[in-house]
Motif scaffolding. Structure first.
Motif, PDB file in Angstrom:
ATOM      1  N   GLU A  28       0.837  -1.204   0.000  1.00  0.00           N
ATOM      2  CA  GLU A  28       0.000   0.000   0.000  1.00  0.00           C
ATOM      3  C   GLU A  28       0.873   1.257   0.000  1.00  0.00           C
ATOM      4  OE1 GLU A  28      -2.584  -0.478   3.360  1.00  0.00           O
ATOM      5  OE2 GLU A  28      -3.933  -1.808   2.273  1.00  0.00           O
ATOM      6  N   ALA A  29       1.938   1.243   0.802  1.00  0.00           N
ATOM      7  CA  ALA A  29       2.849   2.392   0.843  1.00  0.00           C
ATOM      8  C   ALA A  29       3.527   2.586  -0.507  1.00  0.00           C
ATOM      9  CB  ALA A  29       3.883   2.205   1.949  1.00  0.00           C
ATOM     10  N   LEU A  30       3.933   1.491  -1.135  1.00  0.00           N
ATOM     11  CA  LEU A  30       4.569   1.590  -2.451  1.00  0.00           C
ATOM     12  C   LEU A  30       3.603   2.143  -3.493  1.00  0.00           C
ATOM     13  CD1 LEU A  30       6.634  -1.717  -2.531  1.00  0.00           C
ATOM     14  CD2 LEU A  30       7.521   0.617  -2.394  1.00  0.00           C
ATOM     15  N   GLN A  31       2.360   1.752  -3.416  1.00  0.00           N
ATOM     16  CA  GLN A  31       1.362   2.281  -4.354  1.00  0.00           C
ATOM     17  C   GLN A  31       1.154   3.772  -4.144  1.00  0.00           C
ATOM     18  OE1 GLN A  31      -1.879  -0.408  -3.570  1.00  0.00           O
ATOM     19  NE2 GLN A  31      -1.174  -1.899  -5.085  1.00  0.00           N
ATOM     20  N   GLU A  32       1.172   4.216  -2.883  1.00  0.00           N
ATOM     21  CA  GLU A  32       1.031   5.642  -2.601  1.00  0.00           C
ATOM     22  C   GLU A  32       2.237   6.422  -3.133  1.00  0.00           C
ATOM     23  OE1 GLU A  32       0.422   5.851   1.611  1.00  0.00           O
ATOM     24  OE2 GLU A  32      -1.653   5.182   1.460  1.00  0.00           O
ATOM     25  N   ILE A  33       3.429   5.865  -2.958  1.00  0.00           N
ATOM     26  CA  ILE A  33       4.639   6.523  -3.473  1.00  0.00           C
ATOM     27  C   ILE A  33       4.602   6.561  -4.993  1.00  0.00           C
ATOM     28  CG2 ILE A  33       7.148   6.299  -3.695  1.00  0.00           C
ATOM     29  CD1 ILE A  33       7.084   5.150  -0.788  1.00  0.00           C
ATOM     30  N   ASP A  34       4.199   5.456  -5.605  1.00  0.00           N
ATOM     31  CA  ASP A  34       4.106   5.415  -7.070  1.00  0.00           C
ATOM     32  C   ASP A  34       3.124   6.464  -7.575  1.00  0.00           C
ATOM     33  OD1 ASP A  34       4.789   4.189  -9.621  1.00  0.00           O
ATOM     34  OD2 ASP A  34       2.749   3.383  -9.600  1.00  0.00           O
TER      35      ASP A  34
END
Length: 89
Positions: A28-34
Protein backbone atom coordinates in the motif's frame (compact mmCIF):
# COMPACT_ATOMS: atom_id res chain seq x y z
CA UNK A 1 7.96 -0.39 -7.41
CA UNK A 2 5.71 -3.27 -6.55
CA UNK A 3 7.63 -5.62 -8.83
CA UNK A 4 10.93 -4.62 -7.23
CA UNK A 5 9.48 -5.24 -3.76
CA UNK A 6 8.10 -8.64 -4.74
CA UNK A 7 11.40 -9.60 -6.37
CA UNK A 8 13.25 -8.65 -3.19
CA UNK A 9 10.82 -10.74 -1.13
CA UNK A 10 11.39 -13.72 -3.40
CA UNK A 11 15.11 -13.60 -2.56
CA UNK A 12 14.49 -13.83 1.18
CA UNK A 13 14.62 -17.11 3.04
CA UNK A 14 11.12 -18.16 4.14
CA UNK A 15 11.83 -17.48 7.80
CA UNK A 16 12.92 -13.89 7.02
CA UNK A 17 9.90 -12.99 4.90
CA UNK A 18 7.49 -10.45 6.41
CA UNK A 19 4.07 -11.47 7.63
CA UNK A 20 1.18 -11.09 5.17
CA UNK A 21 -0.09 -8.01 7.04
CA UNK A 22 3.33 -6.38 6.76
CA UNK A 23 3.47 -7.18 3.05
CA UNK A 24 0.07 -5.58 2.52
CA UNK A 25 1.11 -2.42 4.37
CA UNK A 26 4.35 -2.21 2.37
CA UNK A 27 2.52 -2.69 -0.93
CA UNK A 28 0.00 0.00 0.00
CA UNK A 29 2.85 2.39 0.84
CA UNK A 30 4.57 1.59 -2.45
CA UNK A 31 1.36 2.28 -4.35
CA UNK A 32 1.03 5.64 -2.60
CA UNK A 33 4.64 6.52 -3.47
CA UNK A 34 4.11 5.42 -7.07
CA UNK A 35 1.01 7.60 -7.31
CA UNK A 36 2.94 10.52 -5.81
CA UNK A 37 5.67 10.12 -8.43
CA UNK A 38 3.19 9.82 -11.28
CA UNK A 39 3.34 12.84 -13.53
CA UNK A 40 6.89 13.80 -12.63
CA UNK A 41 9.39 13.95 -15.49
CA UNK A 42 11.12 10.66 -16.25
CA UNK A 43 14.53 11.85 -15.04
CA UNK A 44 13.13 13.00 -11.70
CA UNK A 45 11.33 9.72 -11.13
CA UNK A 46 14.37 7.71 -12.26
CA UNK A 47 16.68 9.61 -9.92
CA UNK A 48 14.35 8.96 -6.99
CA UNK A 49 14.10 5.25 -7.76
CA UNK A 50 17.85 4.88 -8.26
CA UNK A 51 18.48 6.56 -4.91
CA UNK A 52 15.79 4.71 -2.97
CA UNK A 53 15.77 1.26 -4.55
CA UNK A 54 19.39 0.86 -5.58
CA UNK A 55 20.98 3.11 -2.97
CA UNK A 56 23.06 4.94 -5.56
CA UNK A 57 24.99 8.06 -4.65
CA UNK A 58 24.34 11.39 -6.34
CA UNK A 59 27.48 10.89 -8.42
CA UNK A 60 26.37 7.42 -9.52
CA UNK A 61 22.90 8.70 -10.40
CA UNK A 62 24.42 11.59 -12.37
CA UNK A 63 26.57 9.14 -14.33
CA UNK A 64 23.68 6.75 -14.94
CA UNK A 65 21.34 9.52 -16.14
CA UNK A 66 24.12 11.46 -17.89
CA UNK A 67 23.30 14.68 -16.02
CA UNK A 68 25.15 16.99 -13.63
CA UNK A 69 25.30 16.56 -9.86
CA UNK A 70 23.28 19.74 -9.43
CA UNK A 71 20.56 18.27 -11.66
CA UNK A 72 20.46 15.15 -9.50
CA UNK A 73 20.11 17.30 -6.38
CA UNK A 74 17.25 19.21 -8.00
CA UNK A 75 15.57 16.00 -9.17
CA UNK A 76 15.76 14.39 -5.74
CA UNK A 77 14.57 17.51 -3.98
CA UNK A 78 11.59 17.70 -6.32
CA UNK A 79 10.75 14.00 -6.01
CA UNK A 80 11.15 13.95 -2.23
CA UNK A 81 8.96 17.04 -1.88
CA UNK A 82 6.33 15.49 -4.14
CA UNK A 83 6.29 12.25 -2.15
CA UNK A 84 6.32 14.02 1.22
CA UNK A 85 3.39 16.31 0.43
CA UNK A 86 1.38 13.61 -1.37
CA UNK A 87 1.37 10.98 1.34
CA UNK A 88 -1.28 11.00 4.06
CA UNK A 89 -0.25 12.48 7.38
Amino acid sequence: LEDAYLAALACLPPDAAPAPEERLLALEALQEIDAALDGLPHAVRAAFLLAQLEGLSYADIAARLDVSLSSVKQYLTRANRQVFFSLPA
